[in-house]
Write a protein that holds these residues in place. Structure first.
Motif, mmCIF file in Angstrom:
data_model
loop_
_atom_site.group_PDB
_atom_site.id
_atom_site.type_symbol
_atom_site.label_atom_id
_atom_site.label_comp_id
_atom_site.label_asym_id
_atom_site.label_seq_id
_atom_site.Cartn_x
_atom_site.Cartn_y
_atom_site.Cartn_z
ATOM 1 N N UNK A 136 0.785 -1.225 0.000
ATOM 2 C CA UNK A 136 0.000 0.000 0.000
ATOM 3 C C UNK A 136 0.823 1.284 0.000
ATOM 4 N N UNK A 137 1.974 1.291 0.636
ATOM 5 C CA UNK A 137 2.741 2.529 0.758
ATOM 6 C C UNK A 137 3.437 2.882 -0.549
ATOM 7 N N UNK A 138 3.542 4.186 -0.828
ATOM 8 C CA UNK A 138 4.221 4.596 -2.066
ATOM 9 C C UNK A 138 5.716 4.351 -2.003
ATOM 10 N N UNK A 139 6.299 4.057 -3.164
ATOM 11 C CA UNK A 139 7.712 3.714 -3.213
ATOM 12 C C UNK A 139 8.545 4.695 -4.028
ATOM 13 N N UNK A 171 7.390 10.506 -7.013
ATOM 14 C CA UNK A 171 6.189 11.005 -7.684
ATOM 15 C C UNK A 171 4.926 10.550 -6.963
ATOM 16 N N UNK A 172 4.920 9.298 -6.513
ATOM 17 C CA UNK A 172 3.756 8.774 -5.794
ATOM 18 C C UNK A 172 3.585 9.470 -4.447
ATOM 19 N N UNK A 173 4.688 9.747 -3.774
ATOM 20 C CA UNK A 173 4.608 10.428 -2.477
ATOM 21 C C UNK A 173 4.007 11.821 -2.647
ATOM 22 N N UNK A 174 4.454 12.549 -3.663
ATOM 23 C CA UNK A 174 3.911 13.886 -3.922
ATOM 24 C C UNK A 174 2.441 13.799 -4.309
ATOM 25 N N UNK A 175 2.081 12.838 -5.147
ATOM 26 C CA UNK A 175 0.690 12.696 -5.571
ATOM 27 C C UNK A 175 -0.207 12.321 -4.393
ATOM 28 N N UNK A 176 0.225 11.376 -3.556
ATOM 29 C CA UNK A 176 -0.560 11.015 -2.375
ATOM 30 C C UNK A 176 -0.734 12.214 -1.438
ATOM 31 N N UNK A 177 0.331 12.980 -1.259
ATOM 32 C CA UNK A 177 0.255 14.143 -0.387
ATOM 33 C C UNK A 177 -0.756 15.152 -0.915
ATOM 34 N N UNK A 178 -0.723 15.404 -2.213
ATOM 35 C CA UNK A 178 -1.680 16.324 -2.811
ATOM 36 C C UNK A 178 -3.109 15.831 -2.690
ATOM 37 N N UNK A 238 1.020 11.705 -11.835
ATOM 38 C CA UNK A 238 0.656 10.409 -12.428
ATOM 39 C C UNK A 238 1.272 10.296 -13.821
ATOM 40 N N UNK A 239 1.214 11.384 -14.591
ATOM 41 C CA UNK A 239 1.804 11.357 -15.935
ATOM 42 C C UNK A 239 3.324 11.220 -15.900
ATOM 43 N N UNK A 240 3.969 11.862 -14.919
ATOM 44 C CA UNK A 240 5.424 11.748 -14.818
ATOM 45 C C UNK A 240 5.870 10.356 -14.388
ATOM 46 N N UNK A 241 5.014 9.648 -13.667
ATOM 47 C CA UNK A 241 5.320 8.280 -13.245
ATOM 48 C C UNK A 241 4.730 7.313 -14.272
ATOM 49 N N UNK A 265 -15.960 14.256 -1.435
ATOM 50 C CA UNK A 265 -15.128 13.199 -0.881
ATOM 51 C C UNK A 265 -14.950 12.055 -1.877
ATOM 52 N N UNK A 266 -15.934 11.863 -2.767
ATOM 53 C CA UNK A 266 -15.804 10.836 -3.797
ATOM 54 C C UNK A 266 -14.739 11.257 -4.813
ATOM 55 N N UNK A 267 -14.699 12.552 -5.125
ATOM 56 C CA UNK A 267 -13.668 13.055 -6.041
ATOM 57 C C UNK A 267 -12.278 12.861 -5.452
ATOM 58 N N UNK A 268 -12.127 13.205 -4.181
ATOM 59 C CA UNK A 268 -10.818 13.067 -3.535
ATOM 60 C C UNK A 268 -10.403 11.606 -3.446
ATOM 61 N N UNK A 269 -11.366 10.744 -3.155
ATOM 62 C CA UNK A 269 -11.080 9.309 -3.085
ATOM 63 C C UNK A 269 -10.701 8.767 -4.462
ATOM 64 N N UNK A 270 -11.310 9.298 -5.518
ATOM 65 C CA UNK A 270 -10.947 8.838 -6.860
ATOM 66 C C UNK A 270 -9.520 9.263 -7.222
ATOM 67 N N UNK A 271 -9.075 10.428 -6.737
ATOM 68 C CA UNK A 271 -7.675 10.815 -6.932
ATOM 69 C C UNK A 271 -6.749 9.823 -6.231
ATOM 70 N N UNK A 272 -7.062 9.477 -4.993
ATOM 71 C CA UNK A 272 -6.232 8.525 -4.241
ATOM 72 C C UNK A 272 -6.218 7.166 -4.942
ATOM 73 N N UNK A 273 -7.385 6.724 -5.435
ATOM 74 C CA UNK A 273 -7.443 5.434 -6.122
ATOM 75 C C UNK A 273 -6.638 5.467 -7.418
ATOM 76 N N UNK A 274 -6.701 6.580 -8.148
ATOM 77 C CA UNK A 274 -5.943 6.686 -9.403
ATOM 78 C C UNK A 274 -4.443 6.584 -9.140
ATOM 79 N N UNK A 275 -3.982 7.233 -8.080
ATOM 80 C CA UNK A 275 -2.556 7.146 -7.727
ATOM 81 C C UNK A 275 -2.199 5.715 -7.350
ATOM 82 N N UNK A 276 -3.046 5.103 -6.533
ATOM 83 C CA UNK A 276 -2.796 3.742 -6.089
ATOM 84 C C UNK A 276 -2.825 2.763 -7.262
ATOM 85 N N UNK A 277 -3.752 2.984 -8.184
ATOM 86 C CA UNK A 277 -3.839 2.106 -9.348
ATOM 87 C C UNK A 277 -2.579 2.211 -10.199
ATOM 88 N N UNK A 278 -2.075 3.419 -10.364
ATOM 89 C CA UNK A 278 -0.870 3.609 -11.166
ATOM 90 C C UNK A 278 0.362 3.009 -10.495
#
Length: 146
Positions: free
Chosen positions: A36-39, A42-49, A81-84, A118-131
């Motif tokens: 689950x944790x970012x590695x 780019x993922x750390x910055x995206x999760x933070x945002x 997400x695009x940079x990663x 909150x659904x929009x924010x959760x979709x951002x988190x899911x998109x990062x996690x999916x990538x």
């Protein structure tokens, strides 16, 4: 000379087991955290945002500037997400986060709220996690073999 029989070498040492099966639980938790944790940075910055979008700061002095904060964070998430770039996963994650960004901009500037924020924010988190890590989690659950 006489042979001396000794039982010291025949003794088998068995390690003691931890009580309650906690050894398996700790292994499960550590594996889950690795999945689950970012590695990457780019993922750390995206999760933070994406996580910062969940916080609502109500301050009348900063209101003109905070109106733009969440769309800017959403743009940063899409950019990270695009940079990663990870091929097809990045395309799918960009589509998910792009749709969320359009809905967030509609909500922030035109006051058109189609789905809850909150659904929009959760979709951002899911998109990062999916990538980043979703495929590893999917394999860990045993749905798809490599």
């Amino acid at each position: 000379m006489e042979n001396i029989k000794s039982t010291c070498c025949k003794k088998v040492h068995t390690p003691s087991k931890m009580a309650g099966g906690s050894k398996g639980f700790i292994s499960f938790i550590s594996t889950l955290l690795l999945i689950l944790l970012p590695k990457c940075p780019f993922c750390v910055i995206a999760y933070t945002g994406a996580i910062l979008m969940f916080f609502d700061i109500d301050n009348s002095q900063l209101a003109p500037f905070l109106l733009h904060a969440k769309p800017i964070l959403g743009t940063i998430v899409v950019l990270m997400i695009l940079l990663n770039n990870r091929g097809r996963k990045t395309f799918i994650a960009t589509v998910i986060s792009g749709i969320a960004l359009v809905l967030l901009i509609l909500s922030a500037y035109l006051y058109i709220q189609i789905i809850p924020e909150w659904v929009l924010y959760t979709s951002f988190v899911f998109a990062i996690w999916y990538n980043g890590n979703f495929e590893y989690f999917f394999r860990y659950l045993g749905f798809r073999k490599q």
